[in-house]
Write a protein that holds these residues in place. Structure first.
Motif, PDB file in Angstrom:
ATOM      1  N   PRO A 187       0.806  -1.222   0.000  1.00 61.95           N
ATOM      2  CA  PRO A 187       0.000   0.000   0.000  1.00 61.95           C
ATOM      3  C   PRO A 187       0.840   1.274   0.000  1.00 61.95           C
ATOM      4  CG  PRO A 187      -0.945  -1.588   1.517  1.00 61.95           C
ATOM      5  CD  PRO A 187       0.371  -2.150   1.071  1.00 61.95           C
ATOM      6  N   ILE A 188       1.966   1.275   0.734  1.00 60.26           N
ATOM      7  CA  ILE A 188       2.836   2.448   0.725  1.00 60.26           C
ATOM      8  C   ILE A 188       3.465   2.621  -0.646  1.00 60.26           C
ATOM      9  CG2 ILE A 188       4.942   3.458   1.684  1.00 60.26           C
ATOM     10  CD1 ILE A 188       2.608   3.590   3.569  1.00 60.26           C
ATOM     11  N   PHE A 189       3.942   1.513  -1.231  1.00 60.30           N
ATOM     12  CA  PHE A 189       4.542   1.574  -2.565  1.00 60.30           C
ATOM     13  C   PHE A 189       3.521   2.085  -3.584  1.00 60.30           C
ATOM     14  CE2 PHE A 189       5.145  -0.520  -6.691  1.00 60.30           C
ATOM     15  CZ  PHE A 189       6.404  -0.044  -7.032  1.00 60.30           C
ATOM     16  N   ALA A 190       2.307   1.571  -3.528  1.00 58.50           N
ATOM     17  CA  ALA A 190       1.267   2.001  -4.458  1.00 58.50           C
ATOM     18  C   ALA A 190       0.938   3.480  -4.263  1.00 58.50           C
ATOM     19  CB  ALA A 190       0.013   1.150  -4.272  1.00 58.50           C
ATOM     20  N   SER A 191       0.888   3.919  -3.015  1.00 58.68           N
ATOM     21  CA  SER A 191       0.594   5.327  -2.726  1.00 58.68           C
ATOM     22  C   SER A 191       1.704   6.231  -3.237  1.00 58.68           C
ATOM     23  CB  SER A 191       0.408   5.530  -1.220  1.00 58.68           C
ATOM     24  OG  SER A 191      -0.670   4.756  -0.726  1.00 58.68           O
ATOM     25  N   LEU A 192       2.956   5.805  -3.065  1.00 56.82           N
ATOM     26  CA  LEU A 192       4.083   6.582  -3.579  1.00 56.82           C
ATOM     27  C   LEU A 192       4.012   6.689  -5.098  1.00 56.82           C
ATOM     28  CD1 LEU A 192       6.997   5.175  -1.377  1.00 56.82           C
ATOM     29  CD2 LEU A 192       6.057   7.494  -1.293  1.00 56.82           C
ATOM     30  N   PHE A 193       3.683   5.590  -5.741  1.00 54.11           N
ATOM     31  CA  PHE A 193       3.578   5.587  -7.196  1.00 54.11           C
ATOM     32  C   PHE A 193       2.433   6.479  -7.647  1.00 54.11           C
ATOM     33  CE2 PHE A 193       3.615   3.835 -11.462  1.00 54.11           C
ATOM     34  CZ  PHE A 193       4.939   3.457 -11.610  1.00 54.11           C
ATOM     35  N   ALA A 194       1.333   6.478  -6.882  1.00 55.05           N
ATOM     36  CA  ALA A 194       0.160   7.281  -7.254  1.00 55.05           C
ATOM     37  C   ALA A 194       0.414   8.774  -7.058  1.00 55.05           C
ATOM     38  CB  ALA A 194      -1.042   6.830  -6.436  1.00 55.05           C
ATOM     39  N   ILE A 195       1.123   9.155  -5.996  1.00 54.96           N
ATOM     40  CA  ILE A 195       1.298  10.572  -5.675  1.00 54.96           C
ATOM     41  C   ILE A 195       2.448  11.197  -6.450  1.00 54.96           C
ATOM     42  CG2 ILE A 195       2.924  10.319  -3.759  1.00 54.96           C
ATOM     43  CD1 ILE A 195      -0.109  12.703  -3.948  1.00 54.96           C
ATOM     44  N   TYR A 196       3.365  10.383  -6.956  1.00 55.79           N
ATOM     45  CA  TYR A 196       4.585  10.881  -7.589  1.00 55.79           C
ATOM     46  C   TYR A 196       4.333  11.927  -8.684  1.00 55.79           C
ATOM     47  CZ  TYR A 196       9.086  10.637 -10.089  1.00 55.79           C
ATOM     48  OH  TYR A 196      10.260  10.940 -10.719  1.00 55.79           O
ATOM     49  N   PRO A 197       3.385  11.709  -9.631  1.00 59.44           N
ATOM     50  CA  PRO A 197       3.167  12.732 -10.667  1.00 59.44           C
ATOM     51  C   PRO A 197       2.733  14.081 -10.113  1.00 59.44           C
ATOM     52  CG  PRO A 197       2.181  10.650 -11.323  1.00 59.44           C
ATOM     53  CD  PRO A 197       2.582  10.498  -9.884  1.00 59.44           C
ATOM     54  N   ALA A 198       2.057  14.089  -8.956  1.00 57.20           N
ATOM     55  CA  ALA A 198       1.562  15.346  -8.382  1.00 57.20           C
ATOM     56  C   ALA A 198       2.686  16.225  -7.843  1.00 57.20           C
ATOM     57  CB  ALA A 198       0.553  15.056  -7.270  1.00 57.20           C
ATOM     58  N   LEU A 199       3.898  15.685  -7.742  1.00 50.48           N
ATOM     59  CA  LEU A 199       5.046  16.482  -7.315  1.00 50.48           C
ATOM     60  C   LEU A 199       5.547  17.394  -8.429  1.00 50.48           C
ATOM     61  CD1 LEU A 199       7.110  13.690  -5.488  1.00 50.48           C
ATOM     62  CD2 LEU A 199       5.579  15.351  -4.434  1.00 50.48           C
ATOM     63  N   THR A 200       5.042  17.220  -9.631  1.00 49.59           N
ATOM     64  CA  THR A 200       5.554  17.923 -10.813  1.00 49.59           C
ATOM     65  C   THR A 200       5.596  19.446 -10.662  1.00 49.59           C
ATOM     66  OG1 THR A 200       4.934  16.151 -12.330  1.00 49.59           O
ATOM     67  CG2 THR A 200       5.161  18.349 -13.264  1.00 49.59           C
ATOM     68  N   PRO A 201       4.469  20.121 -10.350  1.00 47.30           N
ATOM     69  CA  PRO A 201       4.544  21.594 -10.283  1.00 47.30           C
ATOM     70  C   PRO A 201       5.444  22.098  -9.164  1.00 47.30           C
ATOM     71  CG  PRO A 201       2.416  20.802  -9.506  1.00 47.30           C
ATOM     72  CD  PRO A 201       3.116  19.624 -10.105  1.00 47.30           C
ATOM     73  N   GLY A 202       5.477  21.388  -8.030  1.00 43.91           N
ATOM     74  CA  GLY A 202       6.321  21.813  -6.926  1.00 43.91           C
ATOM     75  C   GLY A 202       7.799  21.705  -7.246  1.00 43.91           C
ATOM     76  N   VAL A 203       8.207  20.558  -7.803  1.00 41.09           N
ATOM     77  CA  VAL A 203       9.610  20.360  -8.160  1.00 41.09           C
ATOM     78  C   VAL A 203      10.026  21.344  -9.249  1.00 41.09           C
ATOM     79  CG1 VAL A 203      11.273  18.744  -9.137  1.00 41.09           C
ATOM     80  CG2 VAL A 203       9.592  17.944  -7.470  1.00 41.09           C
ATOM     81  N   THR A 204       9.145  21.565 -10.230  1.00 42.36           N
ATOM     82  CA  THR A 204       9.446  22.497 -11.308  1.00 42.36           C
ATOM     83  C   THR A 204       9.635  23.915 -10.769  1.00 42.36           C
ATOM     84  OG1 THR A 204       8.118  21.155 -12.822  1.00 42.36           O
ATOM     85  CG2 THR A 204       8.655  23.378 -13.526  1.00 42.36           C
ATOM     86  N   ALA A 205       8.780  24.311  -9.823  1.00 41.28           N
ATOM     87  CA  ALA A 205       8.900  25.647  -9.224  1.00 41.28           C
ATOM     88  C   ALA A 205      10.174  25.781  -8.402  1.00 41.28           C
ATOM     89  CB  ALA A 205       7.674  25.931  -8.360  1.00 41.28           C
ATOM     90  N   ILE A 206      10.517  24.721  -7.662  1.00 36.95           N
ATOM     91  CA  ILE A 206      11.726  24.762  -6.836  1.00 36.95           C
ATOM     92  C   ILE A 206      12.979  24.905  -7.702  1.00 36.95           C
ATOM     93  CG2 ILE A 206      13.179  23.396  -5.281  1.00 36.95           C
ATOM     94  CD1 ILE A 206      10.605  22.213  -4.121  1.00 36.95           C
ATOM     95  N   LEU A 207      12.998  24.208  -8.838  1.00 39.42           N
ATOM     96  CA  LEU A 207      14.156  24.245  -9.731  1.00 39.42           C
ATOM     97  C   LEU A 207      14.164  25.476 -10.634  1.00 39.42           C
ATOM     98  CD1 LEU A 207      14.387  20.477 -10.753  1.00 39.42           C
ATOM     99  CD2 LEU A 207      15.701  21.690  -9.005  1.00 39.42           C
TER     100      LEU A 207
ATOM    101  N   TYR B 142      12.045  26.232 -13.243  1.00 41.08           N
ATOM    102  CA  TYR B 142      11.646  26.046 -14.635  1.00 41.08           C
ATOM    103  C   TYR B 142      10.243  26.589 -14.867  1.00 41.08           C
ATOM    104  CZ  TYR B 142      15.706  23.058 -15.478  1.00 41.08           C
ATOM    105  OH  TYR B 142      16.980  22.589 -15.619  1.00 41.08           O
ATOM    106  N   GLU B 143       9.960  26.890 -16.110  1.00 42.42           N
ATOM    107  CA  GLU B 143       8.660  27.450 -16.460  1.00 42.42           C
ATOM    108  C   GLU B 143       7.663  26.372 -16.857  1.00 42.42           C
ATOM    109  OE1 GLU B 143       6.796  30.877 -19.465  1.00 42.42           O
ATOM    110  OE2 GLU B 143       8.938  30.371 -19.504  1.00 42.42           O
ATOM    111  N   TYR B 144       8.151  25.325 -17.525  1.00 37.97           N
ATOM    112  CA  TYR B 144       7.281  24.262 -18.002  1.00 37.97           C
ATOM    113  C   TYR B 144       7.800  22.913 -17.522  1.00 37.97           C
ATOM    114  CZ  TYR B 144       5.647  27.883 -21.219  1.00 37.97           C
ATOM    115  OH  TYR B 144       5.146  29.049 -21.760  1.00 37.97           O
ATOM    116  N   PHE B 145       6.907  21.903 -17.569  1.00 37.11           N
ATOM    117  CA  PHE B 145       7.317  20.565 -17.162  1.00 37.11           C
ATOM    118  C   PHE B 145       6.989  19.512 -18.210  1.00 37.11           C
ATOM    119  CE2 PHE B 145       3.827  22.283 -14.594  1.00 37.11           C
ATOM    120  CZ  PHE B 145       2.743  21.606 -15.096  1.00 37.11           C
ATOM    121  N   THR B 146       6.741  19.932 -19.421  1.00 32.91           N
ATOM    122  CA  THR B 146       6.643  19.040 -20.565  1.00 32.91           C
ATOM    123  C   THR B 146       6.701  19.878 -21.824  1.00 32.91           C
ATOM    124  OG1 THR B 146       5.340  17.327 -21.684  1.00 32.91           O
ATOM    125  CG2 THR B 146       4.132  19.089 -20.610  1.00 32.91           C
TER     126      THR B 146
END
Length: 417
Positions: A42-62, A64-68
């Motif tokens: 369940p933890i592994f599945a949750s990590l896999f499910a939430i991972y794409p939602a980190l996109t705008p945060g990581v992009t803002a921290i680094l 960048y303007e776009y993420f694709t």
């Protein structure tokens, strides 16, 4: 409604705080897993499910303007980014709650165990290897790019062959018995993971790696296992980067093409999955869908899925369709809530059965279904649940055939006696 909620959040607490929810969930999951030394599906599945939602945060921290490199217009809407973040995060939270609810009913009862004779396993194992060769494209990412590997040769990727491979793998891994079980399974896992990485089929390699933890009773984390996991994660990221130009070419200095537009993508194509969520929310909110496009579930029997409908409208399909998108498209927010709870319950039950793969739960229908679920788990969360539904039906049919064959053999022996 999800867009209105995101708009309120954007106005009240701002963009930066609004996209921080996935990071909070990530910290909670990491804390729980570190405080419990046993691997948790369940933890592994949750990590896999939430991972794409980190996109705008990581992009803002680094910075960048776009993420694709596709759908630039969607990425100009901060409220839409927040709405997508909330949708995926909400599904992940419901998944975790569903897994916790399943703890009170995790007993799977007494399971009757059957072991196939060797004469049945030999042709099954041969078919498994043959399907593996058919499933993997000709060529590797050692010298060629992933696109070149997919387009070259006479054996392009086939979802049908993939499903046949998964069915045979679930049956073979469940019914193989005797002292040589561990050695044979180890050979199968090593061969599959090696070929999968060479052809950049990382989701297959990841699924088999998770399955091996249960098969060899490696669910308890120790220092060596943690080090191995970190090495594997590094290899996954390396293969993802190198597959653009080929592994050896990458080491010789070749890199991906430099775009005039600054963009950053999370490893594994997770950012593409996130942009797909943005597109689905925008598509549904724009009220341009007509029946039956409004209810894609009705088109599944015809082989038409959400990604096919999505591509009909003015959106570039980046590849991948998060399970939260499917639930939201077909059932709105109630679909996401109840679907997340149900998926969490299933993941917990699969984890319970998988923990017993080495002993009494092997060679049973729950074991076969659990192995099949683990084999397609990454694709289930990031692409479409139809693969799991088809696989489960095929495993059930295979199980019934094996039971009828076993009953016929038993009756034949009874007549002879």
């Amino acid at each position: 409604m999800i867009y209105e909620l995101a708009n309120f959040s954007h106005t009240s607490i701002g963009y930066e705080l609004s996209i921080a929810l996935p990071f909070i969930i990530l910290l909670v999951l990491a804390y729980y897993q570190l405080s419990h030394p046993l691997f948790s599906l369940p933890i592994f599945a949750s990590l896999f499910a939430i991972y794409p939602a980190l996109t705008p945060g990581v992009t803002a921290i680094l910075g960048y303007e776009y993420f694709t490199r596709l759908n630039y217009d969607l990425q100009h809407d901060q409220v839409l980014e927040i709405a997508s973040t909330y949708l995926i995060s909400g599904f992940c939270i419901c998944l975790m709650i569903g897994a916790v609810m399943a703890k009170t009913a995790q007993s799977i009862g007494r399971l009757e165990r059957y072991i196939l004779p060797l004469w049945c396993l030999v042709p099954l194992f041969s078919l498994l290897l043959a399907l593996l060769v058919m499933f993997l494209e000709k060529g590797t990412v050692l010298w060629s790019s992933y696109g070149e590997v997919k387009s070259a040769g006479n054996a392009p990727y086939s979802s049908l062959v993939n499903q046949m491979f998964n069915v045979n793998a679930a049956i073979f891994l469940s019914y193989l018995g005797g002292r040589k079980r561990q050695r044979v399974i180890a050979v199968v896992y090593i061969v599959v993971i090696t070929f999968a990485l060479l052809t950049s089929r990382r989701t297959l390699a990841l699924a088999v790696l998770v399955l091996s933890l249960y098969s060899f009773d490696l669910v308890q984390f120790r220092l060596k296992q943690v080090a191995l996991i970190l090495i594997v994660l590094f290899l996954f990221v390396l293969v993802g980067e190198a597959r653009v130009v080929g592994l050896f070419n990458y080491f010789q200095g070749d890199r991906r093409e430099v775009s005039e537009i600054p963009w950053f993508s999370l490893p594994g194509g997770a950012s593409n999955i996130f942009v797909g969520t943005m597109g689905v929310i925008d598509l549904i909110g724009s009220d341009v869908l007509t029946f039956p496009d409004r209810f894609p579930l009705s088109l599944w029997p015809l082989g038409i899925y959400e990604s096919n409908i999505y591509s009909k409208y003015p959106y570039d399909y980046n590849g991948g369709m998060h399970i939260a998108n499917i639930l939201y498209w077909n059932g709105g927010l109630p679909g996401v809530i109840f679907g997340g709870l149900f998926v969490g319950w299933i993941v917990k039950k699969v984890h319970t059965v998988a923990l017993r793969l080495r002993n009494e739960s092997a060679a049973t229908l729950p074991a076969m279904l659990s192995i099949g679920f683990i084999l397609v788990l990454p694709n289930f969360f990031w692409y479409h649940p139809i693969g799991l539904l088809k696989l489960s039906c095929a495993i059930l049919v295979g199980y019934l055939i094996l039971m009828l064959a076993r009953r016929g053999t038993s009756e034949s022996r009874l007549v002879r006696s």
